[in-house]
Design a protein around this motif. Structure first.
Motif, PDB file in Angstrom:
ATOM      1  N   ASP A  12      37.900  36.187  40.008  1.00 19.18           N
ATOM      2  CA  ASP A  12      38.794  36.924  39.471  1.00 19.18           C
ATOM      3  C   ASP A  12      37.844  37.424  38.479  1.00 19.18           C
ATOM      4  O   ASP A  12      37.978  36.311  36.771  1.00 19.18           O
ATOM      5  CB  ASP A  12      39.907  36.464  38.532  1.00 19.18           C
ATOM      6  CG  ASP A  12      40.653  37.074  38.048  1.00 19.18           C
ATOM      7  OD1 ASP A  12      40.442  38.113  38.005  1.00 19.18           O
ATOM      8  OD2 ASP A  12      42.475  36.835  38.195  1.00 19.18           O
ATOM      9  N   THR A  13      37.560  38.667  38.416  1.00 18.95           N
ATOM     10  CA  THR A  13      36.665  39.521  37.239  1.00 18.95           C
ATOM     11  C   THR A  13      37.210  38.615  36.182  1.00 18.95           C
ATOM     12  O   THR A  13      36.759  39.809  34.900  1.00 18.95           O
ATOM     13  CB  THR A  13      36.082  40.612  37.689  1.00 18.95           C
ATOM     14  OG1 THR A  13      36.955  41.085  38.067  1.00 18.95           O
ATOM     15  CG2 THR A  13      34.961  40.366  38.409  1.00 18.95           C
ATOM     16  N   ALA A  14      38.697  39.358  35.862  1.00 27.84           N
ATOM     17  CA  ALA A  14      39.435  39.199  34.330  1.00 27.84           C
ATOM     18  C   ALA A  14      39.657  37.856  33.554  1.00 27.84           C
ATOM     19  O   ALA A  14      39.304  37.954  32.569  1.00 27.84           O
ATOM     20  CB  ALA A  14      40.906  39.578  34.552  1.00 27.84           C
ATOM     21  N   GLN A  15      39.312  37.446  34.382  1.00 22.86           N
ATOM     22  CA  GLN A  15      38.898  35.536  33.950  1.00 22.86           C
ATOM     23  C   GLN A  15      37.769  35.146  33.880  1.00 22.86           C
ATOM     24  O   GLN A  15      37.502  34.146  33.202  1.00 22.86           O
ATOM     25  CB  GLN A  15      39.568  34.704  34.848  1.00 22.86           C
ATOM     26  CG  GLN A  15      40.980  35.162  35.326  1.00 22.86           C
ATOM     27  CD  GLN A  15      42.191  35.490  34.351  1.00 22.86           C
ATOM     28  OE1 GLN A  15      42.198  34.269  33.424  1.00 22.86           O
ATOM     29  NE2 GLN A  15      43.135  35.852  34.343  1.00 22.86           N
ATOM     30  N   ARG A  17      34.647  34.012  32.114  1.00 17.68           N
ATOM     31  CA  ARG A  17      34.150  32.586  31.081  1.00 17.68           C
ATOM     32  C   ARG A  17      32.228  32.900  30.155  1.00 17.68           C
ATOM     33  O   ARG A  17      32.193  32.545  31.648  1.00 17.68           O
ATOM     34  CB  ARG A  17      34.588  31.447  30.526  1.00 17.68           C
ATOM     35  CG  ARG A  17      35.951  31.318  30.633  1.00 17.68           C
ATOM     36  CD  ARG A  17      37.107  32.146  29.056  1.00 17.68           C
ATOM     37  NE  ARG A  17      37.927  31.870  29.923  1.00 17.68           N
ATOM     38  CZ  ARG A  17      39.000  33.295  29.843  1.00 17.68           C
ATOM     39  NH1 ARG A  17      38.446  34.200  30.485  1.00 17.68           N
ATOM     40  NH2 ARG A  17      40.635  33.669  30.314  1.00 17.68           N
ATOM     41  N   ASN A  28      35.391  27.234  35.236  1.00 14.96           N
ATOM     42  CA  ASN A  28      36.730  26.953  36.002  1.00 14.96           C
ATOM     43  C   ASN A  28      36.763  28.519  36.765  1.00 14.96           C
ATOM     44  O   ASN A  28      37.859  29.416  36.267  1.00 14.96           O
ATOM     45  CB  ASN A  28      37.364  27.054  34.419  1.00 14.96           C
ATOM     46  CG  ASN A  28      37.328  25.565  34.310  1.00 14.96           C
ATOM     47  OD1 ASN A  28      37.875  24.844  35.230  1.00 14.96           O
ATOM     48  ND2 ASN A  28      37.241  24.978  33.109  1.00 14.96           N
ATOM     49  N   LEU A  29      36.481  29.087  36.897  1.00 15.62           N
ATOM     50  CA  LEU A  29      36.314  30.865  38.126  1.00 15.62           C
ATOM     51  C   LEU A  29      37.972  30.417  38.873  1.00 15.62           C
ATOM     52  O   LEU A  29      38.133  29.621  39.482  1.00 15.62           O
ATOM     53  CB  LEU A  29      35.609  30.921  38.543  1.00 15.62           C
ATOM     54  CG  LEU A  29      33.752  31.041  37.845  1.00 15.62           C
ATOM     55  CD1 LEU A  29      32.430  31.486  38.716  1.00 15.62           C
ATOM     56  CD2 LEU A  29      33.673  31.987  36.794  1.00 15.62           C
ATOM     57  N   GLU A  30      38.836  30.808  38.563  1.00 11.20           N
ATOM     58  CA  GLU A  30      39.615  31.566  39.755  1.00 11.20           C
ATOM     59  C   GLU A  30      39.047  32.537  40.679  1.00 11.20           C
ATOM     60  O   GLU A  30      38.740  33.730  40.571  1.00 11.20           O
ATOM     61  CB  GLU A  30      40.982  32.262  38.775  1.00 11.20           C
ATOM     62  CG  GLU A  30      40.992  31.088  37.501  1.00 11.20           C
ATOM     63  CD  GLU A  30      42.689  31.723  37.281  1.00 11.20           C
ATOM     64  OE1 GLU A  30      43.148  32.350  37.420  1.00 11.20           O
ATOM     65  OE2 GLU A  30      42.447  31.218  35.624  1.00 11.20           O
TER      66      GLU A  30
ATOM     67  N   ASN B 156      30.703  43.682  34.219  1.00  7.83           N
ATOM     68  CA  ASN B 156      30.916  42.734  32.794  1.00  7.83           C
ATOM     69  C   ASN B 156      29.557  42.289  33.018  1.00  7.83           C
ATOM     70  O   ASN B 156      29.775  41.035  30.975  1.00  7.83           O
ATOM     71  CB  ASN B 156      31.892  41.608  33.253  1.00  7.83           C
ATOM     72  CG  ASN B 156      33.632  42.127  33.112  1.00  7.83           C
ATOM     73  OD1 ASN B 156      33.950  41.870  31.689  1.00  7.83           O
ATOM     74  ND2 ASN B 156      33.732  42.107  33.943  1.00  7.83           N
ATOM     75  N   GLN B 294      40.508  45.428  33.350  1.00  8.36           N
ATOM     76  CA  GLN B 294      40.301  46.722  34.489  1.00  8.36           C
ATOM     77  C   GLN B 294      40.101  47.679  33.928  1.00  8.36           C
ATOM     78  O   GLN B 294      39.378  48.463  34.600  1.00  8.36           O
ATOM     79  CB  GLN B 294      41.048  46.042  34.990  1.00  8.36           C
ATOM     80  CG  GLN B 294      41.307  44.392  35.801  1.00  8.36           C
ATOM     81  CD  GLN B 294      42.445  43.884  35.125  1.00  8.36           C
ATOM     82  OE1 GLN B 294      42.971  44.220  33.605  1.00  8.36           O
ATOM     83  NE2 GLN B 294      42.969  42.843  35.740  1.00  8.36           N
TER      84      GLN B 294
END
Ligand SMILES: Cc1cc2nc3c(=O)[nH]c(=O)nc-3n(C[C@H](O)[C@H](O)[C@H](O)COP(=O)(O)OP(=O)(O)OC[C@H]3O[C@@H](n4cnc5c(N)ncnc54)[C@H](O)[C@@H]3O)c2cc1C
Ligand SMILES: Nc1ncnc2c1ncn2[C@@H]1O[C@H](COP(=O)(O)O)[C@@H](O)[C@H]1O
Lengths: 263, 347
Positions: A12-15, A17, A28-30, B156, B294
């Motif tokens: 999940d690229t929003a998560q 770190r 901790n990648l989701e 990113n 996003q």
């Protein structure tokens, strides 16, 4: 009409770190289904509903055990069959080796595939190479940046959105179509679907099942190697002003635009 | 390693695959690719640069030669077939595969457009070649290898990739990452070669094209120097004329957040972000956009970012060069009026 959907499980690229050296923290990648693959999947299920009983949808993914949830979800929303293509010997590969793997899997498990759907990009690799590449190996046409597929027998009508506008193409099947975000909503799995998915066996496919040699996949078959991955330099905020006096705020903004030689 | 059919030292020179607009002019992407090619060629000791045109029957390279030469091409190669008159990924792949086999270029550059992204992945397997798409930077590494920087993980991260063992290499260049250079040598002449290629009739046909709303307003989001984007803070489609008026006063394109597109207020062609477009204008003005990650990934590489938002803690302020904590319904019309009153125009 046999339809194939190739889906990928991605972080999940929003998560994401990062550590203090701007390196991605892998702990901790989701893991989620790649967003554009969701649209490929939705498109396949809609086509199956439109055609009726004679249509089948088979889902393929190349990945490890983490990719199983996405296959379960695909079965739960109405796909018929799913394969997890998983072998350590794929490690170190690139999009070219992936094309060989998926092409071999389609030839073996859905030899009469008429429509093969992909996402336009995976959110992590962002290459868009895999779909058209598989089309080349299958020696069938392909079209990218599509947002709608309708079928009339073996003729597909494709809506494609590019910098030139909305294009309409007709394609004689079999063919490959790579999907962007579509105008329709994604469905959620219903309880009944989830139960069916839990009962469906998901075979795990190994290199030896595909008739490929180890040097065609993995690092040996890869053309492109990555030397580094780092966080993109982060933009930081500049000034933030109070806008309760709108005219004063606008004047300050105009000054800024002048200083920066934008106007 | 699957051994490449030809030893890599037999490949030389740089190609730029030419792209034309619907009106038949050379696309901006082609000038950018020529500029990048020229820089690399200079670093390599003046490697020849061949501009490659794909032409249908009755189409000629004549109108383009002077412009291509002025921007750095030292030769023009025209690939011709009746079946190249309309685009198909298979057709382009067949034509370029034959030309590559005959001429053996070491490096192929093209703009990262919806056309190159459609055929190049096929060409990668047909030619075969090492494809590195969407480059934002291109350098000659210390080992004499071209090193390609490209965004990954939804913008990113950046990765640097190379293809040490495979020739040709092909790199598509992200729009605006390589700015079009000045025409260095007006009047330079080129040699033009025409090569007939064997292309099968495509089983894919373009049957219609309608300009998207963004394209018909004359400003495509990807090319615009200024983008004015509206989010859910605009509160409804009936208020978007406010965003459009500001855009118009600046000659800008209109963008939108996904929330606004999903609500049906704006067409998908205007969506900026991970599942929409990536833009890098000189100025991006975000009106009532929260700044979700996003959304940010689609616009953080804008040179200047201005944000108007009532919530001082909105994450868009973390990346805005100039933020106004305020009501867009007050700020935007006043800004439009001030720009008009003072007759301000983009520099
Ligand atoms: C897989 C995935 C992909 C996605 N892809 C994208 C994408 O490509 N692009 C994208 O944009 N989003 C994308 N999203 C959605 C994203 O997470 C956000 O939900 C979306 O960007 C929110 O849009 P918004 O900022 O307009 O709305 P909101 O989050 O509702 O924000 C509205 C903002 O307006 C402000 N506001 C309200 N009234 C005013 C006023 N009068 N004046 C000034 N400000 C005001 C509020 O303070 C708030 O900050 C994606 C999400 C997922 C899960
Ligand atoms: N590991 C994989 N397994 C199955 N399909 C994949 C895989 N990687 C990429 N794809 C497909 O190819 C599309 C484009 O990915 P990419 O070329 O990586 O940008 C994805 O949306 C998927 O449909």
């Amino acid at each position: 009409m046999n339809i194939v959907v190739c889906i990928k499980t991605v972080p999940d690229t929003a998560q994401l770190r990062f550590d203090s050296n701007n390196q991605l923290m892998h702990d901790n990648l989701e893991w989620v289904m790649n967003p554009f693959c969701e649209y490929a999947l939705e498109t396949a299920v809609r086509l199956k509903e439109a055609i009726g009983e004679s249509a089948t949808v088979t889902v393929l993914t190349v990945g490890d055990a983490r990719s199983k949830d996405a296959l379960k979800k695909a079965l739960a929303v109405g796909c018929d069959q799913a394969y997890l293509i998983n072998d350590d010997r794929f490690n170190g590969g690139d999009t070219v080796t992936l094309c060989h793997i998926l092409n071999a899997a389609i030839a073996k498990y859905v030899p009469d595939a008429k429509l093969v759907l992909f996402g336009q990009y995976s959110s992590d690799q962002m290459s868009g190479n895999v779909g058209p590449g598989v089309g080349q190996l299958m020696e069938i046409p392909s079209l990218t940046f599509c947002k709608e597929v309708t079928l009339s027998g073996e003729q597909a009508t494709l809506k494609r959105e590019t910098e030139k506008g909305i294009e309409t193409y007709t394609m004689t099947l079999p063919g490959v179509v790579c999907m962007m975000k579509c105008d329709y909503e994604l469905r959620m799995p219903a309880i009944k679907g989830v139960m069916k998915a839990n009962r469906t066996e998901i075979p795990e496919v190994k290199l030896d099942d595909l008739g490929l040699s180890a040097d065609q996949v993995g690092a040996g078959g890869a053309f492109v190697t990555s030397m580094s991955f780092t966080r993109k330099p982060q933009k930081t905020g500049g000034q933030k002003i109070d806008g309760s006096d709108p005219q004063a705020a606008v004047n300050q903004l105009i000054d800024y635009l002048h200083q920066q030689q934008i106007v | 390693m699957v051994t490449p059919p030809t030893p890599k030292d037999q490949f030389s020179g740089i190609w730029v695959v030419v792209e034309r607009t619907q009106t038949g002019t050379l696309a901006e992407a082609t000038f950018e690719a020529l500029t990048a090619a020229r820089q690399l060629a200079a670093e390599q000791g003046n490697t020849p640069i061949t501009a490659v045109l794909l032409l249908g029957d009755g189409d000629t390279p004549d109108p383009y030669q002077a412009d291509l030469a002025a921007h750095g091409a030292t030769a023009v190669l025209a690939l011709t077939s009746a079946n190249l008159a309309t685009y198909s990924g298979q057709g382009y792949t067949q034509a370029l595969t034959q030309a590559i086999a005959a001429k053996k270029p070491a490096l192929i550059l093209a703009g990262a457009t919806s056309t190159s992204k459609d055929y190049a992945p096929r060409l990668a397997l047909a030619a075969p070649l090492a494809l590195m798409p969407d480059a934002t930077q291109l350098t000659m590494g210390s080992s004499g290898q071209v090193e390609v920087t490209r965004p990954v993980y939804a913008e990113n991260m950046l990765t640097i990739v190379t293809a040490p063992d495979v020739r040709p290499q092909m790199v598509t260049l992200r729009a605006k990452a390589f700015r079009k250079g000045e025409a260095p040598a007006a009047g330079a002449s080129v040699t033009t070669e025409t090569m007939a290629v064997d292309v099968a009739a495509p089983t894919l046909q373009l049957v219609g094209i309608s300009a998207s709303e963004a394209a018909s307003s004359g400003k495509s989001l990807a090319d615009a120097e200024i983008v004015v984007a509206g989010g859910r803070g605009v509160k409804g489609p009936e208020n978007f004329p406010l965003v459009e008026a500001l855009a118009q006063s600046l000659g800008a394109a209109v963008g939108a957040s996904r929330a606004v597109v999903d609500a049906g207020w704006r067409p998908h062609s205007e969506q900026v972000g991970q599942t929409g477009k990536t833009v890098s204008p000189n100025l991006y003005i975000a009106l009532g956009i929260h700044g979700a990650i996003q959304h940010q990934v689609g616009m953080t590489s804008s040179r200047h970012i201005v944000a108007v938002n009532t919530n001082p803690d909105a994450p868009i302020f973390e990346i805005a060069d100039f933020g106004i904590v305020g009501d867009l319904f007050e700020i935007a019309p006043l800004l439009t009026k001030t720009i008009k009153d003072k007759n301000l125009t983009p520099a």
